[in-house]
Design a protein around this motif. Sequence first.
Motif, PDB file in Angstrom:
ATOM      1  N   LEU A 117       7.351   0.622  -8.395  1.00  0.00           N
ATOM      2  CA  LEU A 117       8.100   0.307  -7.193  1.00  0.00           C
ATOM      3  C   LEU A 117       7.742  -1.112  -6.761  1.00  0.00           C
ATOM      4  CD1 LEU A 117       7.602   3.663  -5.243  1.00  0.00           C
ATOM      5  CD2 LEU A 117       9.502   3.008  -6.729  1.00  0.00           C
ATOM      6  N   HIS A 118       8.754  -1.914  -6.493  1.00  0.00           N
ATOM      7  CA  HIS A 118       8.551  -3.315  -6.122  1.00  0.00           C
ATOM      8  C   HIS A 118       9.177  -3.576  -4.753  1.00  0.00           C
ATOM      9  CE1 HIS A 118       7.612  -4.215 -10.388  1.00  0.00           C
ATOM     10  NE2 HIS A 118       8.581  -3.360 -10.648  1.00  0.00           N
ATOM     11  N   ASP A 119       8.511  -4.390  -3.947  1.00  0.00           N
ATOM     12  CA  ASP A 119       9.093  -4.759  -2.656  1.00  0.00           C
ATOM     13  C   ASP A 119       9.919  -6.041  -2.752  1.00  0.00           C
ATOM     14  OD1 ASP A 119       7.002  -6.543  -2.935  1.00  0.00           O
ATOM     15  OD2 ASP A 119       6.244  -6.281  -0.899  1.00  0.00           O
ATOM     16  N   HIS A 120      10.005  -6.595  -3.947  1.00  0.00           N
ATOM     17  CA  HIS A 120      10.805  -7.794  -4.189  1.00  0.00           C
ATOM     18  C   HIS A 120      11.251  -7.771  -5.643  1.00  0.00           C
ATOM     19  CE1 HIS A 120      12.137 -11.934  -3.700  1.00  0.00           C
ATOM     20  NE2 HIS A 120      11.619 -12.176  -4.886  1.00  0.00           N
ATOM     21  N   TRP A 121      12.512  -8.122  -5.894  1.00  0.00           N
ATOM     22  CA  TRP A 121      13.006  -8.121  -7.266  1.00  0.00           C
ATOM     23  C   TRP A 121      14.008  -9.247  -7.441  1.00  0.00           C
ATOM     24  CZ3 TRP A 121      11.338  -5.577 -11.419  1.00  0.00           C
ATOM     25  CH2 TRP A 121      12.116  -5.606 -12.568  1.00  0.00           C
ATOM     26  N   ASP A 122      13.746 -10.145  -8.386  1.00  0.00           N
ATOM     27  CA  ASP A 122      14.650 -11.257  -8.675  1.00  0.00           C
ATOM     28  C   ASP A 122      15.457 -11.057  -9.946  1.00  0.00           C
ATOM     29  OD1 ASP A 122      14.118 -12.903  -6.476  1.00  0.00           O
ATOM     30  OD2 ASP A 122      12.319 -13.726  -7.422  1.00  0.00           O
ATOM     31  N   GLY A 123      15.084 -10.072 -10.737  1.00  0.00           N
ATOM     32  CA  GLY A 123      15.745  -9.866 -12.019  1.00  0.00           C
ATOM     33  C   GLY A 123      17.067  -9.136 -11.891  1.00  0.00           C
ATOM     34  N   GLU A 124      17.638  -8.827 -13.048  1.00  0.00           N
ATOM     35  CA  GLU A 124      18.896  -8.090 -13.100  1.00  0.00           C
ATOM     36  C   GLU A 124      18.665  -6.642 -12.671  1.00  0.00           C
ATOM     37  OE1 GLU A 124      21.922  -8.799 -15.397  1.00  0.00           O
ATOM     38  OE2 GLU A 124      21.450 -10.915 -15.592  1.00  0.00           O
ATOM     39  N   VAL A 125      19.686  -6.034 -12.094  1.00  0.00           N
ATOM     40  CA  VAL A 125      19.612  -4.626 -11.707  1.00  0.00           C
ATOM     41  C   VAL A 125      20.760  -3.871 -12.366  1.00  0.00           C
ATOM     42  CG1 VAL A 125      18.445  -5.102  -9.528  1.00  0.00           C
ATOM     43  CG2 VAL A 125      20.927  -4.927  -9.555  1.00  0.00           C
ATOM     44  N   SER A 126      20.515  -2.615 -12.665  1.00  0.00           N
ATOM     45  CA  SER A 126      21.548  -1.762 -13.248  1.00  0.00           C
ATOM     46  C   SER A 126      22.460  -1.199 -12.179  1.00  0.00           C
ATOM     47  CB  SER A 126      20.909  -0.605 -14.025  1.00  0.00           C
ATOM     48  OG  SER A 126      20.135  -1.116 -15.078  1.00  0.00           O
ATOM     49  N   THR A 150       0.830  -1.198   0.000  1.00  0.00           N
ATOM     50  CA  THR A 150       0.000   0.000   0.000  1.00  0.00           C
ATOM     51  C   THR A 150       0.870   1.255   0.000  1.00  0.00           C
ATOM     52  OG1 THR A 150      -1.758  -1.168   1.153  1.00  0.00           O
ATOM     53  CG2 THR A 150      -1.831   1.227   1.236  1.00  0.00           C
ATOM     54  N   ALA A 151       1.922   1.249   0.816  1.00  0.00           N
ATOM     55  CA  ALA A 151       2.825   2.399   0.877  1.00  0.00           C
ATOM     56  C   ALA A 151       3.544   2.600  -0.453  1.00  0.00           C
ATOM     57  CB  ALA A 151       3.835   2.216   2.006  1.00  0.00           C
ATOM     58  N   LEU A 152       4.015   1.517  -1.053  1.00  0.00           N
ATOM     59  CA  LEU A 152       4.688   1.625  -2.348  1.00  0.00           C
ATOM     60  C   LEU A 152       3.725   2.107  -3.427  1.00  0.00           C
ATOM     61  CD1 LEU A 152       7.013  -1.520  -2.410  1.00  0.00           C
ATOM     62  CD2 LEU A 152       7.654   0.867  -2.033  1.00  0.00           C
ATOM     63  N   GLY A 153       2.487   1.618  -3.377  1.00  0.00           N
ATOM     64  CA  GLY A 153       1.472   2.055  -4.339  1.00  0.00           C
ATOM     65  C   GLY A 153       1.189   3.544  -4.210  1.00  0.00           C
ATOM     66  N   GLY A 154       1.130   4.031  -2.980  1.00  0.00           N
ATOM     67  CA  GLY A 154       0.913   5.458  -2.748  1.00  0.00           C
ATOM     68  C   GLY A 154       2.075   6.297  -3.254  1.00  0.00           C
ATOM     69  N   ALA A 155       3.291   5.835  -2.991  1.00  0.00           N
ATOM     70  CA  ALA A 155       4.477   6.551  -3.469  1.00  0.00           C
ATOM     71  C   ALA A 155       4.526   6.560  -4.998  1.00  0.00           C
ATOM     72  CB  ALA A 155       5.743   5.908  -2.894  1.00  0.00           C
ATOM     73  N   GLU A 156       4.186   5.423  -5.592  1.00  0.00           N
ATOM     74  CA  GLU A 156       4.132   5.314  -7.051  1.00  0.00           C
ATOM     75  C   GLU A 156       3.134   6.317  -7.633  1.00  0.00           C
ATOM     76  OE1 GLU A 156       2.830   1.628  -9.313  1.00  0.00           O
ATOM     77  OE2 GLU A 156       4.643   0.904  -8.304  1.00  0.00           O
ATOM     78  N   ALA A 157       1.948   6.385  -7.038  1.00  0.00           N
ATOM     79  CA  ALA A 157       0.907   7.307  -7.514  1.00  0.00           C
ATOM     80  C   ALA A 157       1.360   8.759  -7.381  1.00  0.00           C
ATOM     81  CB  ALA A 157      -0.390   7.074  -6.737  1.00  0.00           C
ATOM     82  N   LEU A 158       2.025   9.086  -6.283  1.00  0.00           N
ATOM     83  CA  LEU A 158       2.527  10.443  -6.072  1.00  0.00           C
ATOM     84  C   LEU A 158       3.551  10.812  -7.147  1.00  0.00           C
ATOM     85  CD1 LEU A 158       2.886  13.004  -4.311  1.00  0.00           C
ATOM     86  CD2 LEU A 158       4.595  11.718  -3.023  1.00  0.00           C
TER      87      LEU A 158
END
Length: 134
Positions: free
Chosen positions: A61-70, A8-16
């Motif tokens: 914004l994701h709270d979990h990420w398994d892919g490659e990162v830059s 919910t917090a990430l969704g709010g930050a994303e929307a902002l």
Amino acid sequence: MLSLLRKTALGGAEALIDTALAHDPASASALAVLEGQVLLIESTLPPITIAVEPTSSGVKLHDHWDGEVSVSVQGTLVAMAGVALNAKESVSFSGTGIRVSGNLDTLNQLNNIMGNLDLSLIHISEPTRRRGIS
């Protein structure tokens, strides 16, 4: 329950952020250029991981990420907040307690875009006005 609050917090930050980007086409275009490059923020205290994924339509914004990162940034939340607040003054991460790995150019571009983004109360209040909330 904690996972729901985090999403919910990430969704709010994303929307902002997306609302501010809608009012700043130059920043939105600059962010779209970074599509496919992911910034992984790993706070050691408190233990929080956030992946920032620029897209052509805004930011995810994701709270979990398994892919490659830059680029990956690790440190305490307090240390990262301190560097973020003084980002225009800070040239080096040396002595900050923050470890950075990966493409520093991506990090600098994201920092510039987000640093120039206007997250004023006018932009924050707009989504509630559209829904008829005052």
